[in-house]
Scaffold this active site. Sequence first.
Site, short mmCIF file in Angstrom:
data_model
loop_
_atom_site.label_atom_id
_atom_site.label_comp_id
_atom_site.label_asym_id
_atom_site.label_seq_id
_atom_site.Cartn_x
_atom_site.Cartn_y
_atom_site.Cartn_z
N CYS A 50 -25.49 1.36 5.88
CA CYS A 50 -25.23 2.97 5.52
C CYS A 50 -25.41 3.50 6.60
O CYS A 50 -25.05 4.66 7.41
CB CYS A 50 -26.48 3.06 4.20
SG CYS A 50 -27.57 2.83 4.61
N ASN A 51 -26.28 3.34 7.18
CA ASN A 51 -26.59 4.01 8.77
C ASN A 51 -26.00 3.62 10.15
O ASN A 51 -26.39 4.02 10.88
CB ASN A 51 -27.99 3.52 9.22
CG ASN A 51 -28.74 4.57 8.11
OD1 ASN A 51 -28.17 5.53 7.33
ND2 ASN A 51 -29.96 4.12 7.70
N ARG A 52 -24.85 2.40 9.78
CA ARG A 52 -24.23 1.96 11.00
C ARG A 52 -23.61 0.25 10.74
O ARG A 52 -23.26 -0.31 10.20
CB ARG A 52 -25.49 1.05 12.50
CG ARG A 52 -25.91 -0.08 11.65
CD ARG A 52 -26.72 -0.77 13.23
NE ARG A 52 -27.70 -0.11 13.35
CZ ARG A 52 -28.87 0.63 14.00
NH1 ARG A 52 -28.17 0.74 15.21
NH2 ARG A 52 -29.77 1.54 13.55
N GLN A 118 -30.93 -7.44 7.20
CA GLN A 118 -29.66 -7.13 7.41
C GLN A 118 -28.90 -7.96 8.89
O GLN A 118 -27.57 -8.39 8.30
CB GLN A 118 -29.03 -5.69 7.73
CG GLN A 118 -29.61 -5.17 6.68
CD GLN A 118 -30.18 -2.97 6.43
OE1 GLN A 118 -29.89 -3.16 7.62
NE2 GLN A 118 -29.48 -2.80 5.09
N GLY A 187 -40.15 10.36 -13.89
CA GLY A 187 -39.20 10.00 -13.44
C GLY A 187 -38.36 8.60 -13.23
O GLY A 187 -38.89 7.91 -13.89
N GLY A 189 -35.71 8.59 -10.69
CA GLY A 189 -35.03 8.51 -9.51
C GLY A 189 -35.37 7.27 -9.11
O GLY A 189 -36.07 6.57 -8.71
N ILE A 192 -39.06 7.30 -6.87
CA ILE A 192 -40.39 6.61 -8.37
C ILE A 192 -39.67 5.15 -8.24
O ILE A 192 -40.32 4.54 -8.72
CB ILE A 192 -39.09 7.15 -9.71
CG1 ILE A 192 -40.66 8.58 -9.90
CG2 ILE A 192 -40.43 6.12 -10.73
CD1 ILE A 192 -42.12 8.71 -9.63
#
Length: 417
Positions: A50-52, A118, A187, A189, A192
């Site tokens: 997601c970042n690279r 990754q 919660g 989300g 949590i």
Amino acid sequence: MHLVTYGINHNTAPVAVRERFAFDASSLSAALQSLMQHEAVVEAVIISTCNRTEIYCHIDEEYDNPVLSWLHDYHQQSEKDTQQYLYQYQQADAIRHLFRVASGLDSLVLGEPQILGQLKTAYSAAFNNQAVGKSLGRLFQHAFAVAKQVRTDTAIGNSPVSVAFAAVSLAKQIFSNLAQSTALLIGAGETIELVARHLFDNGIKRIIIANRTLERAHALAMQVNGYAISLGEMPAHLAEADIVVSSTASQLPVLGKGMVERALKQRKRRPIFMVDIAVPRDIEPEVSQLEDIYLYCVDDLHDIIEENLQSRRDAAKQAEEIIDNQVDHFLAWMRTQDAVPVIRAIRESAQQQSIELLSKAQKQLEQGLAPEQVLSELSRSLTNKLLHEPSRQLRQSGFEDNPELIAAARRLFNIKD
């Protein structure tokens, strides 16, 4: 051997641009096969998170930016529109970049360990698609070893720098044995969920998930062997909780002072550790006035996180020194590879000459010549054959006033003055 890295990451481009260059897992094999068909590409590894998105390549130097053009063509992007977001590193800079990525120094969260896993997954995919050879194979194995050394020799990963991790770390300080504790998480989300996973990984005795939507609470509870309840059931279960972590989207508090007071009476004053991650707050601020309550809000955690980030920054300086040293080691290995073809050619020539002279010696023995005479002739001939061309070149270097070659010969044959 020419190593090149092409990439785009969270530092150079917003997510709207990064997603245009992403490779999903299902298409990665096809992408690698497509890239390897380019005549300039010798080896390749593609990592996409997601970042690279980054491509590590061993390429033929004769071609100018072959992978950059392929990347744009594959994703049907205009080089003119996106070139400003992409970066390129070569040789030592490419090696250093990979070592920094593997060690978590180039991550959105400094020192995070997930990127190493990754990278290993990306390497395995390239290996399985026969896109990795000797050069990238050695480079990535070296990168994995560097990341391990950085983790072992520095404190880069010791201090929590996420809200969820910081909350669990505080809980561990207050309750030294989480195996005897019960947590109530309010919660369902992402935050949590991370708290639940951290608590579960640390062996907590029991987790209760409370959420407005009971189905979501059940889904999360199943992942951590927990128990799901609705928000309306919290008063009946609050007294069971040693740890309370809340993160909902409610505009009003879901835990009031009165409810907590009643729970404390049932607990016979046994303390409760509470973390309110929500904005607006889920727990009434007045709760902090109660004895036996340890209440932290999101700002308190951010102070802890910033302190820990500084600790990681200090560790990162040590990590950079380790990486610089390891880059030099890998460059030295690369230089030895330049000599391999020459060594192979010398050995093949010597072996061929040996075979020819040995065949001649065998024929002489068959003709009845004395073995001593044959061996002596074989030794003399082999010496002359092997040293003829080096001797001729050295004599020529003296004629041409080339002392460098003579100095190199002294070093090559370890000849002392």
